[in-house]
Design a protein around this motif. Structure first.
Motif, PDB file in Angstrom:
ATOM      1  N   THR A 351      31.474  29.224  17.464  1.00 20.44           N
ATOM      2  CA  THR A 351      32.859  29.188  17.924  1.00 20.44           C
ATOM      3  C   THR A 351      32.931  28.419  19.242  1.00 20.44           C
ATOM      4  N   ASP A 353      35.243  27.344  22.503  1.00 21.32           N
ATOM      5  CA  ASP A 353      36.426  27.667  23.288  1.00 21.32           C
ATOM      6  C   ASP A 353      36.756  26.476  24.181  1.00 21.32           C
ATOM      7  N   GLY A 355      39.515  26.325  25.958  1.00 18.33           N
ATOM      8  CA  GLY A 355      40.324  26.798  27.077  1.00 18.33           C
ATOM      9  C   GLY A 355      41.811  26.645  26.865  1.00 18.33           C
ATOM     10  N   LYS A 366      32.120  22.216  14.507  1.00 19.61           N
ATOM     11  CA  LYS A 366      31.548  23.456  15.022  1.00 19.61           C
ATOM     12  C   LYS A 366      30.035  23.538  14.881  1.00 19.61           C
TER      13      LYS A 366
END
Length: 401
Positions: A351, A353, A355, A366
């Motif tokens: 996963t 991120d 932001g 991914k």
């Protein structure tokens, strides 16, 4: 070029051997093939036969050099108890007490609690415990039980290449001598336990052996670029710092899991000068770098490596600027894989991120690892010795024959 791979050669030899029915008399009269365990009784223990015969030709590593590294590690571990690893008491075989049935996954998880122990070594220790806890009465039953336990461990994380390779090498290591079929079961079982424990000991010492072999390549005043977090790379740098070598380290951030932050923190504790880089700043800082040092999730038959995402592009930049790329990895990460491109590498999704919210119509890559071809690697530091990428296939054949 798949027909030149180690897996193809091994599979072809197995098919040829299966096509020829064995002669019972010849089986009884012929001496068993030399095993990995038997090689430990040689004057130069744990040294690959390949390097005893061809080291001078490749001019990379000598048997004496590798023997010195083994000796240095042995001096550090002579007084250690065999049930203690890195200062922690090892779990007992069976690990769950007399009232609860033995579970290889529970045993594996108990070993995994040790933060400095790799998953593959935890699996090796768990498989050794399977042999000790087994209630089998024949070698066939024991081998079937061991195979089922190995399959369970590999299914625990199907994306972990080193876990799969470690299990496969363990099974091959402890069962490779056909002479076991002609002994009584108790002595054969005792020999399997002995080999299993020896394999576990070798695997645990591998990191320190590699650290010793790397020291001649780290010189005072050098700058080393590392990518992500690798226990063996940290051990190499820790040993260099303990040897009073003066060097500095550039750590990439290591997205998506930012493992480079963890490595930079560990190096700061050792008072090693360290600079943290964003991953996209590799080319910008490469002219200050003397060498690149990375770990590996797996070393494949071509001599290339599978490692965390970004390793390939770092190797490309290093190659274009004539900077050496060194890989430090244990021999239990040698995998019978032969990827031809990035899409041949099995997915290991993470996963990410960013932001900020990502629209659903935007596709996100991914994958957490990539494949670096051998063309862009300089040397591989392993507990078998210092290898050039071109000899990895030969070493793999020896491991699995």
């Amino acid at each position: 070029m798949w027909w030149r791979s180690a897996s193809f050669i091994l599979d072809r030899q197995q098919e040829q051997n299966a096509a020829v029915p064995p002669n019972p008399e010849s089986l009884l009269l012929s001496s068993p093939p030399p095993s990995m365990a038997d090689s430990l009784q040689n004057p130069k223990p744990d040294i690959s036969a390949y390097y005893q015969t061809r080291a001078a030709h490749h001019a990379v590593v000598t048997s004496d050099w590798l023997a010195q590294a083994h000796a240095a590690v042995s001096i550090q571990t002579d007084d250690d108890d065999s049930s203690v690893i890195d200062g922690k008491i090892a779990p007992a075989a069976g690990g769950r007490g007399g009232d609860k049935a033995f579970s290889v996954i529970d045993e594996f998880n108990s070993w995994r609690k040790q933060p400095d122990l790799a998953e593959a070594v935890a699996a090796i220790r768990a498989l050794a415990a399977v042999i000790k806890a087994s209630q089998a009465t024949t070698m066939m039953e024991l081998e079937i039980e061991l195979k089922k336990a190995s399959d369970s461990l590999k299914a625990w994380d199907t994306t972990s290449i080193s876990l799969t390779a470690g299990c496969d090498l363990f099974i091959r290591y402890v069962t490779r001598t056909s002479a076991l079929e002609y002994e009584d079961f108790n002595s054969a079982r005792s020999r399997l336990i002995e080999r299993a424990e020896k394999f576990g000991e070798i695997s645990c010492k591998a990191r320190r052996i590699i650290a010793m072999l790397c020291q001649d390549f780290i010189f005072d005043g050098c700058t080393i670029l590392v990518h992500g977090f690798s226990r063996v790379v940290l051990e190499v740098l820790r040993t260099a710092a303990q040897n009073k070598k003066h060097f500095r380290v550039f750590c990439t951030e290591g997205r998506p899991d930012r493992t480079g932050l963890r490595l930079s923190n560990e190096l700061a504790k050792l008072d090693v000068p360290v600079k943290l880089l964003i991953d996209s700043a590799v080319a910008y800082t490469m002219d200050e770098v003397d060498m690149v040092l990375v770990g590996a999730d797996a070393i494949v038959e071509s001599g290339g490596i599978i490692n965390m995402m970004g390793t390939y592009q770092i190797a490309l930049v290093s190659h274009s600027m004539n900077k050496p790329v060194y890989v430090a990895a244990e021999s239990y990460k040698f995998a019978r894989l032969y990827p031809l491109d990035q899409k041949d590498v099995g997915p290991a999704l993470r996963t990410i991120d960013f932001g900020v919210p990502i629209p659903s119509k935007v596709e996100v890559e991914k994958s957490a690892r990539d494949y670096t071809p051998p063309l862009y690697l300089t040397l591989l530091f392993t507990d078998l010795g210092v290898l050039t990428p071109s000899v990895v296939s030969d070493e793999l054949i020896q491991l699995y024959l």
